[in-house]
Design a protein around this motif. Structure first.
Motif, PDB file in Angstrom:
ATOM      1  N   ALA A  88      44.774  31.176   5.097  1.00 21.69           N
ATOM      2  CA  ALA A  88      46.377  30.930   5.055  1.00 21.69           C
ATOM      3  C   ALA A  88      47.069  31.855   3.532  1.00 21.69           C
ATOM      4  CB  ALA A  88      47.257  29.836   5.357  1.00 21.69           C
ATOM      5  N   LEU A  89      45.464  32.050   2.875  1.00 21.36           N
ATOM      6  CA  LEU A  89      46.451  32.540   0.823  1.00 21.36           C
ATOM      7  C   LEU A  89      47.094  33.707   1.046  1.00 21.36           C
ATOM      8  CD1 LEU A  89      42.481  32.968   0.307  1.00 21.36           C
ATOM      9  CD2 LEU A  89      43.770  30.895   0.045  1.00 21.36           C
ATOM     10  N   SER A  90      48.208  32.962   0.428  1.00 19.27           N
ATOM     11  CA  SER A  90      49.686  34.028   0.329  1.00 19.27           C
ATOM     12  C   SER A  90      48.982  34.946  -1.627  1.00 19.27           C
ATOM     13  CB  SER A  90      50.187  33.597  -0.544  1.00 19.27           C
ATOM     14  OG  SER A  90      51.254  32.588   1.403  1.00 19.27           O
ATOM     15  N   GLY A 134      48.132  36.827   8.283  1.00 17.56           N
ATOM     16  CA  GLY A 134      48.652  37.771   7.686  1.00 17.56           C
ATOM     17  C   GLY A 134      50.328  38.139   8.016  1.00 17.56           C
ATOM     18  N   GLY A 135      51.311  39.117   7.932  1.00 11.69           N
ATOM     19  CA  GLY A 135      52.227  38.930   8.131  1.00 11.69           C
ATOM     20  C   GLY A 135      53.095  40.396   9.177  1.00 11.69           C
ATOM     21  N   ALA A 136      53.989  40.336   8.966  1.00 13.06           N
ATOM     22  CA  ALA A 136      54.666  40.669  10.105  1.00 13.06           C
ATOM     23  C   ALA A 136      54.539  42.149   9.698  1.00 13.06           C
ATOM     24  CB  ALA A 136      56.136  40.677  10.495  1.00 13.06           C
ATOM     25  N   GLY A 137      54.179  42.857   8.243  1.00 11.64           N
ATOM     26  CA  GLY A 137      54.897  44.053   7.737  1.00 11.64           C
ATOM     27  C   GLY A 137      53.408  45.140   8.798  1.00 11.64           C
ATOM     28  N   GLY A 138      52.313  44.438   9.641  1.00 11.28           N
ATOM     29  CA  GLY A 138      51.900  45.226   9.689  1.00 11.28           C
ATOM     30  C   GLY A 138      52.134  45.601  10.979  1.00 11.28           C
ATOM     31  N   SER A 139      52.408  44.946  12.176  1.00 11.31           N
ATOM     32  CA  SER A 139      52.793  44.775  12.868  1.00 11.31           C
ATOM     33  C   SER A 139      53.910  45.961  13.417  1.00 11.31           C
ATOM     34  CB  SER A 139      53.626  43.993  14.060  1.00 11.31           C
ATOM     35  OG  SER A 139      53.337  42.396  12.598  1.00 11.31           O
ATOM     36  N   LEU A 140      53.135  46.688  14.647  1.00 14.52           N
ATOM     37  CA  LEU A 140      53.597  47.586  15.023  1.00 14.52           C
ATOM     38  C   LEU A 140      54.719  48.087  15.828  1.00 14.52           C
ATOM     39  CD1 LEU A 140      50.949  49.575  16.969  1.00 14.52           C
ATOM     40  CD2 LEU A 140      51.120  49.509  14.482  1.00 14.52           C
ATOM     41  N   VAL A 141      56.144  48.199  15.376  1.00 15.12           N
ATOM     42  CA  VAL A 141      57.027  48.441  16.388  1.00 15.12           C
ATOM     43  C   VAL A 141      57.328  48.629  17.899  1.00 15.12           C
ATOM     44  CG1 VAL A 141      58.883  47.740  13.632  1.00 15.12           C
ATOM     45  CG2 VAL A 141      58.070  50.030  15.453  1.00 15.12           C
ATOM     46  N   ALA A 142      56.647  49.305  18.019  1.00 19.18           N
ATOM     47  CA  ALA A 142      56.057  49.973  19.822  1.00 19.18           C
ATOM     48  C   ALA A 142      55.101  50.456  19.930  1.00 19.18           C
ATOM     49  CB  ALA A 142      57.449  51.175  19.753  1.00 19.18           C
ATOM     50  N   PRO A 143      54.525  50.204  20.956  1.00 17.29           N
ATOM     51  CA  PRO A 143      53.267  50.177  21.321  1.00 17.29           C
ATOM     52  C   PRO A 143      52.909  51.849  20.967  1.00 17.29           C
ATOM     53  CG  PRO A 143      53.601  49.688  22.701  1.00 17.29           C
ATOM     54  CD  PRO A 143      55.239  50.401  22.840  1.00 17.29           C
ATOM     55  N   GLY A 144      51.782  51.711  19.222  1.00 22.36           N
ATOM     56  CA  GLY A 144      51.302  52.919  19.313  1.00 22.36           C
ATOM     57  C   GLY A 144      51.840  53.361  17.651  1.00 22.36           C
ATOM     58  N   GLY A 145      53.119  52.796  17.330  1.00 20.44           N
ATOM     59  CA  GLY A 145      53.098  52.990  16.581  1.00 20.44           C
ATOM     60  C   GLY A 145      54.663  53.094  16.895  1.00 20.44           C
ATOM     61  N   PRO A 146      55.192  53.345  15.115  1.00 21.88           N
ATOM     62  CA  PRO A 146      55.045  52.842  13.775  1.00 21.88           C
ATOM     63  C   PRO A 146      54.501  51.849  13.289  1.00 21.88           C
ATOM     64  CG  PRO A 146      57.419  53.384  13.753  1.00 21.88           C
ATOM     65  CD  PRO A 146      56.827  53.690  14.903  1.00 21.88           C
ATOM     66  N   GLY A 177      48.355  42.130   4.078  1.00 17.10           N
ATOM     67  CA  GLY A 177      47.844  41.587   4.715  1.00 17.10           C
ATOM     68  C   GLY A 177      47.509  42.784   5.711  1.00 17.10           C
ATOM     69  N   ILE A 178      48.162  44.268   5.491  1.00 19.02           N
ATOM     70  CA  ILE A 178      47.991  45.322   6.511  1.00 19.02           C
ATOM     71  C   ILE A 178      45.732  45.315   5.375  1.00 19.02           C
ATOM     72  CG2 ILE A 178      47.178  48.177   5.951  1.00 19.02           C
ATOM     73  CD1 ILE A 178      51.070  47.447   5.983  1.00 19.02           C
ATOM     74  N   ASP A 179      46.292  45.465   4.275  1.00 21.37           N
ATOM     75  CA  ASP A 179      44.356  45.660   3.690  1.00 21.37           C
ATOM     76  C   ASP A 179      43.539  44.826   4.308  1.00 21.37           C
ATOM     77  OD1 ASP A 179      45.641  48.236   2.428  1.00 21.37           O
ATOM     78  OD2 ASP A 179      45.577  47.078   0.540  1.00 21.37           O
ATOM     79  N   SER A 180      43.959  43.081   3.995  1.00 23.21           N
ATOM     80  CA  SER A 180      43.295  42.512   4.680  1.00 23.21           C
ATOM     81  C   SER A 180      42.344  42.806   5.806  1.00 23.21           C
ATOM     82  CB  SER A 180      43.998  40.944   5.197  1.00 23.21           C
ATOM     83  OG  SER A 180      44.362  40.252   3.750  1.00 23.21           O
TER      84      SER A 180
END
Length: 213
Positions: free
Chosen positions: A69-71, A102-114, A132-135
């Motif tokens: 849970a490192l920031s 991680g964070g919310a930023g790497g989540s998809l906003v809809a199936p398949g992205g973005p 987070g994305i790189d992790s």
């Protein structure tokens, strides 16, 4: 009862995970760079740097799960990926699961992205989101001998929106979880419920998932 280790165990997500795990009777070790200001009764605390895992080695012995849970803040601003890479190498080939917050930023906003990161994401949070994305990319590139899971919280998640523990949440797979009004939110306590549930149930192996109401 599981033996669980949390790196960053005194931070926002980490402390909630420690508290939830202890409440379920799990053996809990919280690792941090400094002594806790508000320790969780029943948890053991160990001070040290995530960049010097050798000094923390005894804490990992016999662990069922290690949660990072490192920031990327303070002196860890540019060092989280190094620490995670070293941790992944240490746990590869063992029976210890690795969980990464991680964070919310790497989540998809809809199936398949973005991704949420690609949707006018606030500039001040981009560095943390990119880590987070790189992790996640680092984990996906690890050897199959590492059993990992990666958890994205909802868009609104943090001490500024603490909320309460309800014991409920939804798993959105790789898509950001929103409610019927379009709000994406999870309390710290219920996020921890999801993480400890995953440790107990093992529903996600070498994959990510999102959490929200």
């Amino acid at each position: 009862m599981a033996r669980i280790v949390v790196l960053g165990g005194t931070g926002y997500a980490g402390r909630h995970i420690v508290s939830e795990a202890v409440s379920r009777g799990h053996g809990m070790i919280a690792l941090s760079r400094s002594e806790p200001k508000d320790p969780v009764a029943g948890a053991a605390y160990l001070q040290g740097s995530a960049l010097d895992l050798d000094s923390l080695a005894p804490a990992f012995e016999g662990a069922d799960a290690v949660v990072s849970a490192l920031s990327p803040r303070g002196d860890m601003e540019n060092s989280v990926l190094e620490a995670l890479g070293n941790l992944a190498s240490r746990l590869t080939g063992t029976e210890t699961r690795l969980g990464v917050i991680g964070g919310a930023g790497g989540s998809l906003v809809a199936p398949g992205g973005p991704r949420l990161f690609d949707q006018n994401f606030p500039e001040e949070y981009k560095h943390e989101a990119q880590v987070g994305i790189d992790s996640l990319a680092l984990l996906e590139d690890t050897d199959a001998g590492l059993d990992w899971f990666f958890v994205h919280p909802a868009e609104v998640f943090g001490p500024w929106a603490e909320g309460e523990r309800t014991g409920h949440y939804r798993d959105g797979g790789d898509v950001l979880v929103r409610d019927d009004e379009g709000k994406s939110y999870i309390s710290g306590a219920d996020f921890a419920v999801a993480v400890v549930d995953e440790i107990e149930q093992g529903n996600h192996h070498r994959e990510r998932f999102t959490v929200g109401y």
